[in-house]
Scaffold this motif. Structure first.
Motif, PDB file in Angstrom:
ATOM      1  N   ARG A  83      -1.968 -14.924  12.104  1.00 60.64           N
ATOM      2  CA  ARG A  83      -3.179 -14.485  11.422  1.00 60.64           C
ATOM      3  C   ARG A  83      -4.060 -13.651  12.348  1.00 60.64           C
ATOM      4  O   ARG A  83      -4.596 -12.613  11.938  1.00 60.64           O
ATOM      5  CB  ARG A  83      -3.962 -15.680  10.885  1.00 60.64           C
ATOM      6  N   SER A  86      -2.849 -10.288  12.437  1.00 59.83           N
ATOM      7  CA  SER A  86      -2.574  -9.742  11.094  1.00 59.83           C
ATOM      8  C   SER A  86      -1.084  -9.576  10.831  1.00 59.83           C
ATOM      9  O   SER A  86      -0.666  -8.673  10.090  1.00 59.83           O
ATOM     10  CB  SER A  86      -3.311  -8.405  10.889  1.00 59.83           C
ATOM     11  N   ARG A 115      -3.207  -3.007  13.864  1.00 62.09           N
ATOM     12  CA  ARG A 115      -3.668  -3.826  12.751  1.00 62.09           C
ATOM     13  C   ARG A 115      -4.945  -4.549  13.188  1.00 62.09           C
ATOM     14  O   ARG A 115      -5.216  -4.650  14.381  1.00 62.09           O
ATOM     15  CB  ARG A 115      -2.608  -4.864  12.364  1.00 62.09           C
ATOM     16  N   GLY A 237      -9.079 -13.190   7.892  1.00 62.30           N
ATOM     17  CA  GLY A 237      -8.057 -12.148   7.856  1.00 62.30           C
ATOM     18  C   GLY A 237      -7.701 -11.655   6.480  1.00 62.30           C
ATOM     19  O   GLY A 237      -6.564 -11.209   6.255  1.00 62.30           O
ATOM     20  N   PRO A 239      -6.925  -9.131   3.910  1.00 57.50           N
ATOM     21  CA  PRO A 239      -6.551  -7.740   4.177  1.00 57.50           C
ATOM     22  C   PRO A 239      -7.186  -6.708   3.254  1.00 57.50           C
ATOM     23  O   PRO A 239      -7.097  -5.515   3.530  1.00 57.50           O
ATOM     24  CB  PRO A 239      -5.036  -7.749   3.973  1.00 57.50           C
ATOM     25  N   TRP A 280      -7.932  -3.237   6.481  1.00 57.81           N
ATOM     26  CA  TRP A 280      -7.183  -2.577   7.556  1.00 57.81           C
ATOM     27  C   TRP A 280      -7.707  -1.162   7.794  1.00 57.81           C
ATOM     28  O   TRP A 280      -7.895  -0.749   8.940  1.00 57.81           O
ATOM     29  CB  TRP A 280      -5.707  -2.531   7.203  1.00 57.81           C
TER      30      TRP A 280
END
Length: 295
Positions: A83, A86, A115, A237, A239, A280
């Protein structure tokens, strides 16, 4: 040197460069980690293992594309490393976002394999938001590092001594913290209690719709809209969140897309092109802004 180390291999889905992550971590002020990596690209971390909260140290290496090795077989720690870097997200379709949006494509070419590199846990991200409220980021980073060194545990990670941030139970028991007001200390105690109760568990936050997760976070003392976004994106995290309260990101987007008068709602519409990797792309945008500001 560590001998007879048990390792776990993490298979990466999509482009990823550990050296790019290490370079980002070294320059990321909240991490305060100029010692994060060595010349070979090996990355070292020390942090409380989420849920159990005992301090752990790991060494992370990338020997070839698509393969990461972590010096542990502990599944909780491995999942936390995945995590943090990522790697728990399938990134094979990220390149398609860049092909559809030339601005994103240029950023991907400029920062290949980068990332988001996260705080070690949503708990630590939440603590950072409290520590850093209304003071300079560099000052907040020094305070956070001092707390880790004085009240956390120092761990030997492949020959380097790294301080792990204190576990929630330890933080909750501290009556005074260096450089922090009584109000901030009280709010850190509330964050520690929430972490102990599982409110800040990354898997739980990620399982919720983003707006529901941020609403839950905003119920914590001292956590407003900006902080809630940071905890969800940079701690848990997630995304695919567009940070509606991150003014530096918005300023960079106005430059990148030549939209000098665009407001947050209009920029959110632009960011619809980034799905399902809005977090991201936002990271690449912020990275580019910081590189330009420091050049």
């Amino acid at each position: 040197m560590i001998s007879a180390v048990q390792q776990t291999r993490i298979d990466v889905q999509g482009e990823f460069d550990l050296a790019a992550s290490a370079q980002f971590l070294e320059g990321f002020t909240p991490a305060a980690r100029p010692d994060a990596a060595d010349e070979s690209g090996t990355l070292r971390m020390a942090f409380p293992a989420e849920g159990r909260w005992e301090p752990v140290g790991v060494r992370i290496r990338q020997e070839r594309p698509g393969e990461i090795f972590v010096d542990t077989e502990d599944p909780v720690v491995v999942e936390q490393v995945r995590r943090i870097l990522s790697l728990d997200v399938d990134g094979r379709d990220f390149a398609a976002v860049g092909r559809a949006d030339p601005v994103v494509g240029a950023l991907q070419s400029r920062y290949p394999g980068l990332r988001p590199v996260l705080f070690y846990s949503p708990y630590e991200a939440a603590c950072w938001t409290i520590i850093g409220h209304r003071i300079r980021m560099t000052q907040a980073a020094r305070i956070k590092q001092r707390i880790a060194e004085e009240y956390g545990q120092t761990i030997d990670v492949a020959g380097r001594q790294l301080a792990s941030f204190p576990a929630p139970a330890v933080l909750a028991g501290l009556e005074r913290l260096p450089g922090l007001s009584e109000l901030k200390t009280e709010r850190l105690h509330a964050i520690a209690a929430a972490a102990e109760e599982g409110v800040l568990e990354a898997a739980v936050l990620r399982s919720l719709e983003a707006e529901d997760a941020m609403e839950q976070l905003r119920r914590l003392r001292g956590i407003g809209p900006f902080s809630a976004e940071l905890i969800l994106v940079r701690g848990a995290g997630h995304p695919d969140v567009f940070p509606r309260n991150e003014q530096r990101l918005h300023a960079e987007m106005r430059i990148a897309y030549d939209l000098p008068s665009a407001d947050a709602a209009e920029l959110a519409q632009v960011a619809e092109r980034w799905r399902p990797f809005r977090s991201w792309v936002a990271l690449l945008m912020r990275t580019n802004a910081e590189v330009r500001a420091n050049s």
